[in-house]
Every structure is written in structure tokens, then in C-alpha cells.
Design a protein around this motif. Structure first.
Motif, PDB file in Angstrom:
ATOM      1  N   GLY A 118       2.097  34.883   4.291  1.00  0.00           N
ATOM      2  CA  GLY A 118       1.363  36.018   4.706  1.00  0.00           C
ATOM      3  C   GLY A 118       2.219  37.204   5.187  1.00  0.00           C
ATOM      4  O   GLY A 118       1.648  38.372   5.650  1.00  0.00           O
ATOM      5  N   ARG A 119       3.537  36.916   4.969  1.00  0.00           N
ATOM      6  CA  ARG A 119       4.368  38.144   5.375  1.00  0.00           C
ATOM      7  C   ARG A 119       5.455  38.273   4.009  1.00  0.00           C
ATOM      8  O   ARG A 119       5.658  37.581   3.343  1.00  0.00           O
ATOM      9  N   THR A 120       5.922  39.628   4.069  1.00  0.00           N
ATOM     10  CA  THR A 120       6.898  39.834   2.940  1.00  0.00           C
ATOM     11  C   THR A 120       8.502  39.303   3.384  1.00  0.00           C
ATOM     12  O   THR A 120       9.246  39.329   2.513  1.00  0.00           O
ATOM     13  N   HIS A 121       8.535  38.949   4.789  1.00  0.00           N
ATOM     14  CA  HIS A 121       9.879  38.414   4.962  1.00  0.00           C
ATOM     15  C   HIS A 121       9.820  36.815   4.695  1.00  0.00           C
ATOM     16  O   HIS A 121       9.020  36.244   5.008  1.00  0.00           O
ATOM     17  N   GLY A 122      11.261  36.366   4.658  1.00  0.00           N
ATOM     18  CA  GLY A 122      11.652  34.972   4.801  1.00  0.00           C
ATOM     19  C   GLY A 122      12.384  34.900   5.957  1.00  0.00           C
ATOM     20  O   GLY A 122      12.713  35.888   6.415  1.00  0.00           O
ATOM     21  N   VAL A 123      12.705  33.705   6.228  1.00  0.00           N
ATOM     22  CA  VAL A 123      13.778  33.640   7.366  1.00  0.00           C
ATOM     23  C   VAL A 123      15.127  33.969   6.904  1.00  0.00           C
ATOM     24  O   VAL A 123      15.418  33.986   5.790  1.00  0.00           O
ATOM     25  N   THR A 124      15.923  34.564   7.828  1.00  0.00           N
ATOM     26  CA  THR A 124      17.318  34.822   7.353  1.00  0.00           C
ATOM     27  C   THR A 124      18.296  33.906   7.600  1.00  0.00           C
ATOM     28  O   THR A 124      19.384  33.942   6.902  1.00  0.00           O
ATOM     29  N   GLY A 125      17.993  33.035   8.084  1.00  0.00           N
ATOM     30  CA  GLY A 125      19.157  31.830   8.245  1.00  0.00           C
ATOM     31  C   GLY A 125      18.333  30.223   8.351  1.00  0.00           C
ATOM     32  O   GLY A 125      17.294  30.251   9.075  1.00  0.00           O
ATOM     33  N   ILE A 126      19.118  29.182   7.864  1.00  0.00           N
ATOM     34  CA  ILE A 126      18.682  27.911   8.197  1.00  0.00           C
ATOM     35  C   ILE A 126      19.657  26.881   8.486  1.00  0.00           C
ATOM     36  O   ILE A 126      20.795  27.034   7.660  1.00  0.00           O
TER      37      ILE A 126
END
Length: 162
Positions: A118-126
């Protein structure tokens, strides 16, 4: 699925109460799907439709992941993707800067970052913490600590099946 008037749920289906608000409906629906059952309901509560459209991928044609739940987290799986669904409380107004998935018994595919449905963003770090059995995901700065009223946040995590 919508339950037609005068019919009863079939085997493997669970009836959701008609008096739930959108948050309660989404939480119950997620619980039912994480246990591998189908949910039926007499009507869709106002406000639940948008969330369902954005996050249907995590609930349609899925099986329970292992574990199916841990605290406020629920897990489903389709193919090589695990969906981690965080049930958000009504008094939670903001998304945190990091999300800690408490029972990461699955191995993310190297080089892949979880998608936020539902967002255009993914997580930036994992980060995977093998000692604590946790998967720690950093939210992008423009999304972290922002107001969010969604009943659940969903991350799609591609698995390493080697």
C-alpha cells in the motif's frame, strides 16, 4: 467473502461479527487468515475497503506461515513470500522508525528489502539478529514517525529458499 442473507458459513470459514468497526474488522480478518481459515462477513465496515484493496496480496490465496502469530504480529505466506502483518492499536498515532519482527524464523533473500504494501516505499535497512531471532526493518525517513491510522501495516518479505 460476503455472506448472503440466510446462509451459514461453510466448513473452514469463520463468521466475522457485523458490529465491528474497520480496525476491529481488519484485526479479526488478519487473525482468521493467519490461522488458515476463510472469513465471511455480512457486510464490509465503512473504512475497511481501502485497507483491503491495498493489502489483499497478504490475505488472498495464502497459507499460515510458521509461526502464524507472535504478539501483535501475524504471518501469512504465498510461495516464496512471507507477509508480516503488524496489528496497530487505536492509540498508536505514528509509525516507528524501526519495526522489529519478533520471530523471524525465515531467511530473507539476500539483497532484497521488504516491501510495505500500500506504499511506494520499501524499508531502507534490514538486520537479522540470529541470537534474538529478530528481523529489524528501518522505515524510510519520509515515512517513519509520520501519522498513520491504518489498522495494520504489512511487509512483504521475499524468502531465500536455497
Amino acid at each position: 467473502r460476503l455472506l448472503e442473507a440466510g446462509t451459514a458459513p461453510a466448513a473452514g470459514e469463520e463468521l466475522l461479527p457485523a458490529d465491528l468497526d474497520a480496525r476491529g474488522f481488519v484485526h479479526r480478518l488478519v487473525d482468521v487468515r493467519a490461522r488458515g481459515k476463510r472469513a465471511v462477513f455480512p457486510e464490509l465496515p465503512s473504512g475497511a475497503r481501502d485497507w483491503l484493496q491495498a493489502n489483499a496480496e497478504a490475505l488472498a490465496d495464502v497459507v499460515p506461515a510458521s509461526p502464524a502469530s507472535d504478539g501483535r504480529w501475524r504471518f501469512t505466506r504465498r510461495g516464496n513470500t512471507v507477509y508480516a502483518l503488524l496489528l496497530r492499536m487505536e492509540d498508536e498515532l505514528f509509525l516507528p522508525a524501526t519495526l522489529t519482527i519478533p520471530t523471524a524464523k525465515f531467511q530473507p533473500r539476500p539483497g532484497s528489502a521488504p516491501r510495505i504494501l500500500g506504499r511506494t516505499h520499501g524499508v531502507t535497512g534490514i538486520t537479522r539478529d540470529f541470537i534474538k531471532g529478530q528481523l529489524v526493518c528501518e522505515l524510510p525517513p519520509d515515512l517513519a514517525l509520520r501519522a498513520c491510522r491504518e489498522p495494520a501495516l504489512v511487509l512483504a518479505i521475499e524468502l531465500d529458499l536455497r
